[in-house]
Design a protein around this motif. Structure first.
Motif, PDB file in Angstrom:
ATOM      1  N   GLU A  98     -23.664  35.038  -8.323  1.00 19.34           N
ATOM      2  CA  GLU A  98     -24.924  35.416  -8.157  1.00 19.34           C
ATOM      3  C   GLU A  98     -26.025  34.626  -7.759  1.00 19.34           C
ATOM      4  O   GLU A  98     -26.985  34.971  -6.839  1.00 19.34           O
ATOM      5  CB  GLU A  98     -25.284  36.543  -9.264  1.00 19.34           C
ATOM      6  CG  GLU A  98     -24.349  37.861  -9.463  1.00 19.34           C
ATOM      7  CD  GLU A  98     -25.393  38.789 -10.187  1.00 19.34           C
ATOM      8  OE1 GLU A  98     -25.835  38.421 -11.186  1.00 19.34           O
ATOM      9  OE2 GLU A  98     -24.693  39.844 -10.242  1.00 19.34           O
ATOM     10  N   VAL A  99     -25.828  33.440  -8.229  1.00 25.99           N
ATOM     11  CA  VAL A  99     -26.824  32.191  -7.931  1.00 25.99           C
ATOM     12  C   VAL A  99     -26.651  31.991  -6.485  1.00 25.99           C
ATOM     13  O   VAL A  99     -27.740  31.739  -5.833  1.00 25.99           O
ATOM     14  CB  VAL A  99     -26.497  30.835  -8.716  1.00 25.99           C
ATOM     15  CG1 VAL A  99     -26.966  29.838  -8.138  1.00 25.99           C
ATOM     16  CG2 VAL A  99     -26.828  31.359 -10.335  1.00 25.99           C
ATOM     17  N   GLU A 100     -25.419  31.900  -6.126  1.00 25.31           N
ATOM     18  CA  GLU A 100     -25.119  31.732  -4.270  1.00 25.31           C
ATOM     19  C   GLU A 100     -25.742  32.666  -3.685  1.00 25.31           C
ATOM     20  O   GLU A 100     -26.307  32.564  -2.884  1.00 25.31           O
ATOM     21  CB  GLU A 100     -23.798  31.311  -4.215  1.00 25.31           C
ATOM     22  CG  GLU A 100     -23.350  30.888  -2.912  1.00 25.31           C
ATOM     23  CD  GLU A 100     -23.253  31.951  -1.807  1.00 25.31           C
ATOM     24  OE1 GLU A 100     -23.499  31.793  -0.793  1.00 25.31           O
ATOM     25  OE2 GLU A 100     -22.932  33.118  -2.072  1.00 25.31           O
ATOM     26  N   SER A 101     -25.690  33.998  -3.868  1.00 24.00           N
ATOM     27  CA  SER A 101     -26.062  35.027  -3.100  1.00 24.00           C
ATOM     28  C   SER A 101     -27.830  35.150  -3.215  1.00 24.00           C
ATOM     29  O   SER A 101     -28.384  35.529  -2.193  1.00 24.00           O
ATOM     30  CB  SER A 101     -25.737  36.397  -4.005  1.00 24.00           C
ATOM     31  OG  SER A 101     -26.322  37.374  -3.423  1.00 24.00           O
ATOM     32  N   CYS A 102     -28.188  34.984  -4.537  1.00 28.60           N
ATOM     33  CA  CYS A 102     -29.577  34.807  -4.612  1.00 28.60           C
ATOM     34  C   CYS A 102     -30.337  33.689  -3.541  1.00 28.60           C
ATOM     35  O   CYS A 102     -31.432  34.037  -3.043  1.00 28.60           O
ATOM     36  CB  CYS A 102     -29.948  34.538  -6.090  1.00 28.60           C
ATOM     37  SG  CYS A 102     -31.823  34.560  -6.359  1.00 28.60           S
ATOM     38  N   ALA A 103     -29.722  32.843  -3.494  1.00 31.20           N
ATOM     39  CA  ALA A 103     -30.002  31.612  -2.670  1.00 31.20           C
ATOM     40  C   ALA A 103     -30.449  31.965  -1.109  1.00 31.20           C
ATOM     41  O   ALA A 103     -30.962  31.470  -0.463  1.00 31.20           O
ATOM     42  CB  ALA A 103     -29.231  30.435  -2.776  1.00 31.20           C
TER      43      ALA A 103
END
Length: 183
Positions: A98-103
């Motif tokens: 989710e951190v990667e997707s959020c970026a």
């Protein structure tokens, strides 16, 4: 979520400064509840931001940072007339994926009611790059809609942020980095 009345408005923030860097500048003032950067529609050289604190004393300390140099430019710090509504912690990224997707996700505000998901997707694909997913939030009583756009490539986000101030329908959109992933 309740709005935070203890907020400063920060102007003349060089576009090269990240939200994290800006929060670090104000970290010594008191506990920061939210730091929100916004692009400047008239120039892509500077941004502005809202920094929300837990207490009034932190705001007083933050005001002392007026004219502090940051990336070669003196920032302007004033008491904000706008209260910030912090992001619900449950909406923040919960894991690495989710951190990667959020970026790779942007938040688009002030979307004209006449603009649909298809038109929005076309604009961002044409100007910034391939879109993985898009969610247009339609609120019947609001004057404008908001959307979340997740790109395939991280590079597209930087390009998309420069679309703040772009006319779409009868409104100018505001684009910022998303604090939440699309779920």
């Amino acid at each position: 979520e309740k709005a935070v009345p203890y907020t400063v408005f920060v102007k003349d923030v060089p576009a090269s400064v990240s939200e994290r860097e800006l929060a670090d500048v104000f970290a010594s003032c008191g506990r920061i509840i939210d730091c929100r950067m916004c692009g400047d529609a008239n120039t892509h050289k500077f941004s502005y931001a809202f920094v929300a604190f837990e207490c009034a004393e932190a705001v007083d300390r933050a005001l002392l940072l007026d004219k502090t140099p940051l990336h070669g430019k003196n920032i302007m710090v004033k008491k904000s007339d706008t209260a910030v509504i912090p992001v619900n912690p449950l909406l923040l990224p919960q894991n690495e994926r989710e951190v990667e997707s959020c970026a790779r996700t942007i938040y688009v505000a002030n979307v004209d009611k006449t603009v649909d998901s298809h038109a929005l997707k076309l604009l961002f694909e044409d100007r910034a790059g391939p879109v993985n997913r898009l969610h247009l939030q339609v609120k019947n009583n609001a004057v404008a809609n908001v959307a979340f756009v997740e790109f395939v490539d991280l590079e597209s986000v930087g390009t998309a942020l420069h679309l703040t101030g772009e006319q779409l329908g009868n409104r100018m959109i505001r684009v910022s980095a998303s604090k939440t992933p699309l779920r």
